[in-house]
Design a protein around this motif. Structure first.
Motif, PDB file in Angstrom:
ATOM      1  N   PRO A   1      58.054 -69.241  -7.456  1.00  0.00           N
ATOM      2  CA  PRO A   1      58.186 -67.766  -7.340  1.00  0.00           C
ATOM      3  C   PRO A   1      57.907 -67.223  -5.861  1.00  0.00           C
ATOM      4  CG  PRO A   1      57.347 -68.787  -9.064  1.00  0.00           C
ATOM      5  CD  PRO A   1      57.462 -69.803  -8.961  1.00  0.00           C
ATOM      6  N   ASN A   2      56.704 -68.782  -5.236  1.00  0.00           N
ATOM      7  CA  ASN A   2      56.160 -68.523  -4.048  1.00  0.00           C
ATOM      8  C   ASN A   2      56.485 -68.040  -3.090  1.00  0.00           C
ATOM      9  OD1 ASN A   2      53.842 -67.410  -5.476  1.00  0.00           O
ATOM     10  ND2 ASN A   2      52.975 -69.802  -6.235  1.00  0.00           N
ATOM     11  N   GLN A   3      58.632 -69.026  -3.038  1.00  0.00           N
ATOM     12  CA  GLN A   3      58.893 -69.136  -1.836  1.00  0.00           C
ATOM     13  C   GLN A   3      60.167 -68.639  -1.344  1.00  0.00           C
ATOM     14  OE1 GLN A   3      59.935 -73.155  -2.201  1.00  0.00           O
ATOM     15  NE2 GLN A   3      60.190 -73.458   0.496  1.00  0.00           N
ATOM     16  N   CYS A   4      60.715 -67.878  -0.691  1.00  0.00           N
ATOM     17  CA  CYS A   4      62.295 -67.675  -0.567  1.00  0.00           C
ATOM     18  C   CYS A   4      62.385 -67.659   0.760  1.00  0.00           C
ATOM     19  CB  CYS A   4      61.982 -66.120   0.231  1.00  0.00           C
ATOM     20  SG  CYS A   4      63.139 -64.973  -0.080  1.00  0.00           S
ATOM     21  N   THR A   5      63.659 -68.944   0.908  1.00  0.00           N
ATOM     22  CA  THR A   5      64.643 -69.797   2.258  1.00  0.00           C
ATOM     23  C   THR A   5      65.634 -68.569   2.404  1.00  0.00           C
ATOM     24  OG1 THR A   5      65.923 -71.047   0.637  1.00  0.00           O
ATOM     25  CG2 THR A   5      63.589 -71.393   1.728  1.00  0.00           C
ATOM     26  N   LEU A   6      65.927 -68.786   3.436  1.00  0.00           N
ATOM     27  CA  LEU A   6      67.504 -67.924   4.035  1.00  0.00           C
ATOM     28  C   LEU A   6      68.222 -68.999   4.487  1.00  0.00           C
ATOM     29  CD1 LEU A   6      66.001 -64.709   5.597  1.00  0.00           C
ATOM     30  CD2 LEU A   6      67.246 -65.305   3.211  1.00  0.00           C
ATOM     31  N   THR A   7      69.209 -69.314   4.568  1.00  0.00           N
ATOM     32  CA  THR A   7      70.075 -70.173   5.263  1.00  0.00           C
ATOM     33  C   THR A   7      71.737 -69.907   5.963  1.00  0.00           C
ATOM     34  OG1 THR A   7      69.536 -71.629   3.297  1.00  0.00           O
ATOM     35  CG2 THR A   7      71.253 -71.942   4.558  1.00  0.00           C
ATOM     36  N   PRO A   8      71.392 -68.943   7.007  1.00  0.00           N
ATOM     37  CA  PRO A   8      72.683 -68.356   8.040  1.00  0.00           C
ATOM     38  C   PRO A   8      73.254 -69.053   7.933  1.00  0.00           C
ATOM     39  CG  PRO A   8      70.866 -69.442   9.267  1.00  0.00           C
ATOM     40  CD  PRO A   8      70.444 -69.577   7.985  1.00  0.00           C
ATOM     41  N   ASN A   9      74.822 -68.295   7.963  1.00  0.00           N
ATOM     42  CA  ASN A   9      75.938 -69.754   7.345  1.00  0.00           C
ATOM     43  C   ASN A   9      76.347 -70.392   6.523  1.00  0.00           C
ATOM     44  OD1 ASN A   9      77.015 -68.472  10.542  1.00  0.00           O
ATOM     45  ND2 ASN A   9      74.800 -69.741  11.500  1.00  0.00           N
ATOM     46  N   ALA A  10      75.758 -69.862   5.329  1.00  0.00           N
ATOM     47  CA  ALA A  10      76.538 -70.450   4.085  1.00  0.00           C
ATOM     48  C   ALA A  10      77.437 -70.205   3.656  1.00  0.00           C
ATOM     49  CB  ALA A  10      74.714 -70.929   2.961  1.00  0.00           C
ATOM     50  N   GLU A  11      77.551 -71.912   3.067  1.00  0.00           N
ATOM     51  CA  GLU A  11      79.189 -71.508   2.371  1.00  0.00           C
ATOM     52  C   GLU A  11      78.510 -72.649   0.469  1.00  0.00           C
ATOM     53  OE1 GLU A  11      83.332 -72.370   3.925  1.00  0.00           O
ATOM     54  OE2 GLU A  11      82.613 -74.772   3.007  1.00  0.00           O
ATOM     55  N   VAL A  12      78.721 -71.531   0.249  1.00  0.00           N
ATOM     56  CA  VAL A  12      78.590 -71.277  -1.066  1.00  0.00           C
ATOM     57  C   VAL A  12      80.136 -71.763  -2.027  1.00  0.00           C
ATOM     58  CG1 VAL A  12      77.276 -71.399  -3.575  1.00  0.00           C
ATOM     59  CG2 VAL A  12      76.694 -71.200  -1.373  1.00  0.00           C
ATOM     60  N   THR A  13      80.190 -73.142  -2.684  1.00  0.00           N
ATOM     61  CA  THR A  13      81.321 -73.537  -3.583  1.00  0.00           C
ATOM     62  C   THR A  13      81.467 -73.798  -4.322  1.00  0.00           C
ATOM     63  OG1 THR A  13      82.417 -75.129  -1.777  1.00  0.00           O
ATOM     64  CG2 THR A  13      83.162 -75.289  -3.585  1.00  0.00           C
ATOM     65  N   ILE A  14      82.138 -72.670  -5.745  1.00  0.00           N
ATOM     66  CA  ILE A  14      81.779 -72.800  -6.706  1.00  0.00           C
ATOM     67  C   ILE A  14      83.173 -72.779  -7.672  1.00  0.00           C
ATOM     68  CG2 ILE A  14      81.401 -70.745  -8.338  1.00  0.00           C
ATOM     69  CD1 ILE A  14      80.476 -68.911  -6.597  1.00  0.00           C
ATOM     70  N   GLY A  15      82.764 -73.551  -9.248  1.00  0.00           N
ATOM     71  CA  GLY A  15      83.623 -74.599  -9.195  1.00  0.00           C
ATOM     72  C   GLY A  15      84.702 -73.787 -10.152  1.00  0.00           C
TER      73      GLY A  15
ATOM     74  N   GLU B   1      78.519 -76.918  -4.278  1.00  0.00           N
ATOM     75  CA  GLU B   1      78.223 -76.943  -3.626  1.00  0.00           C
ATOM     76  C   GLU B   1      77.528 -75.602  -2.736  1.00  0.00           C
ATOM     77  OE1 GLU B   1      79.585 -80.358   0.689  1.00  0.00           O
ATOM     78  OE2 GLU B   1      81.185 -79.177  -0.282  1.00  0.00           O
ATOM     79  N   VAL B   2      76.305 -76.367  -1.505  1.00  0.00           N
ATOM     80  CA  VAL B   2      76.250 -75.499  -0.927  1.00  0.00           C
ATOM     81  C   VAL B   2      75.976 -76.309   0.477  1.00  0.00           C
ATOM     82  CG1 VAL B   2      73.742 -73.568   0.002  1.00  0.00           C
ATOM     83  CG2 VAL B   2      74.790 -74.760  -2.365  1.00  0.00           C
ATOM     84  N   ASP B   3      76.203 -75.700   1.166  1.00  0.00           N
ATOM     85  CA  ASP B   3      76.697 -76.421   2.428  1.00  0.00           C
ATOM     86  C   ASP B   3      76.375 -74.703   3.900  1.00  0.00           C
ATOM     87  OD1 ASP B   3      77.106 -78.645   4.500  1.00  0.00           O
ATOM     88  OD2 ASP B   3      79.118 -78.648   4.479  1.00  0.00           O
ATOM     89  N   GLN B   4      75.797 -75.537   5.048  1.00  0.00           N
ATOM     90  CA  GLN B   4      75.745 -74.773   6.337  1.00  0.00           C
ATOM     91  C   GLN B   4      76.627 -75.296   7.337  1.00  0.00           C
ATOM     92  OE1 GLN B   4      71.867 -74.952   7.795  1.00  0.00           O
ATOM     93  NE2 GLN B   4      71.640 -72.754   8.193  1.00  0.00           N
ATOM     94  N   THR B   5      77.433 -74.620   7.807  1.00  0.00           N
ATOM     95  CA  THR B   5      78.618 -74.545   8.887  1.00  0.00           C
ATOM     96  C   THR B   5      78.566 -72.893   9.736  1.00  0.00           C
ATOM     97  OG1 THR B   5      81.188 -74.920   8.481  1.00  0.00           O
ATOM     98  CG2 THR B   5      79.875 -73.803   7.212  1.00  0.00           C
ATOM     99  N   VAL B   6      79.958 -73.345  10.599  1.00  0.00           N
ATOM    100  CA  VAL B   6      79.402 -72.739  11.672  1.00  0.00           C
ATOM    101  C   VAL B   6      81.165 -72.228  11.732  1.00  0.00           C
ATOM    102  CG1 VAL B   6      78.470 -72.468  13.717  1.00  0.00           C
ATOM    103  CG2 VAL B   6      79.797 -73.742  13.325  1.00  0.00           C
ATOM    104  N   ALA B   7      81.964 -72.914  11.029  1.00  0.00           N
ATOM    105  CA  ALA B   7      83.495 -71.927  11.246  1.00  0.00           C
ATOM    106  C   ALA B   7      84.188 -72.433   9.284  1.00  0.00           C
ATOM    107  CB  ALA B   7      84.273 -73.689  11.005  1.00  0.00           C
TER     108      ALA B   7
END
Length: 192
Positions: free
Chosen positions: A14-28, A35-41
């Motif tokens: 409740p006290n924290q918020c994070t931002l991840t640019p260039n995130a790729e989230v894979t949904i089964g 999976e959550v990953d950070q990638t430029v491509a």
């Protein structure tokens, strides 16, 4: 599998918020995050792109499902509104087929707006309540829901024998509470 690409907003507490640019989230295929990953491509099949956001599903903690198609009808004193809008909307759920159709429209609308979980009031009709839970289960929706329990101060069409309605609610709770891998919860919803 589905892949999303964009800036990921997460709130691990409740006290924290994070931002991840260039995130790729894979949904089964089961709808769960694999999976959550950070990638430029990003993968070629990824949905989103630069300037897009990936947000957690929203939660609406107070809804009246029978009034879904009556949104925006206001401007009346409370008791007039109950008599002209709320109770007639609920009375339509005496027809379980209507309740099932409106529940499908409800889930479609909520998902389209990013709301993946609700705590919603139902109607005083057990078959309609059962059918609505069936829609939630089939559509993979997360909900806390239940019959509205009325035994005083309501129209005769909504007034219920307390013992019977509690028996109906207990039966529905036995069937639906923690169903669908825990996504569904039954709520006893007395109204006075």
């Amino acid at each position: 599998m589905t892949r999303l690409f964009g800036t990921l907003l997460q709130s691990p507490s409740p006290n924290q918020c994070t931002l991840t640019p260039n995130a790729e989230v894979t949904i089964g295929n089961d709808g769960r995050i694999v999976e959550v990953d950070q990638t430029v491509a990003p993968a070629k099949d990824a949905l989103g792109g630069e300037g897009c956001w990936i947000l957690p599903g929203f939660i609406d903690a107070h809804l009246h499902l029978p009034q879904w198609d009556r949104r925006g009808i206001d401007g009346m004193p409370l008791f007039e509104w109950l008599a002209k809008v709320a109770y007639p909307a609920e009375a339509r759920f005496d027809d379980a087929n209507f309740a099932e159709k409106l529940a499908n429209d409800f889930v479609t609308g909520m998902i389209a707006n990013g709301t993946t979980t609700v705590a919603a009031y139902g109607s005083p009709f057990p078959e309609a309540t059962d059918r609505v839970f069936g829609v939630f289960e089939r559509r993979g929706y997360r909900a806390i829901y239940g019959m509205v329990l009325n035994d005083v101060d309501c129209p005769s069409s909504h007034c219920q024998d307390a013992d019977k309605v509690l028996d109906d609610s207990r039966s529905l709770a036995a069937k639906w509470h923690n169903a669908a891998d825990g996504r569904l919860k039954y709520a006893f919803s007395p109204r006075t």
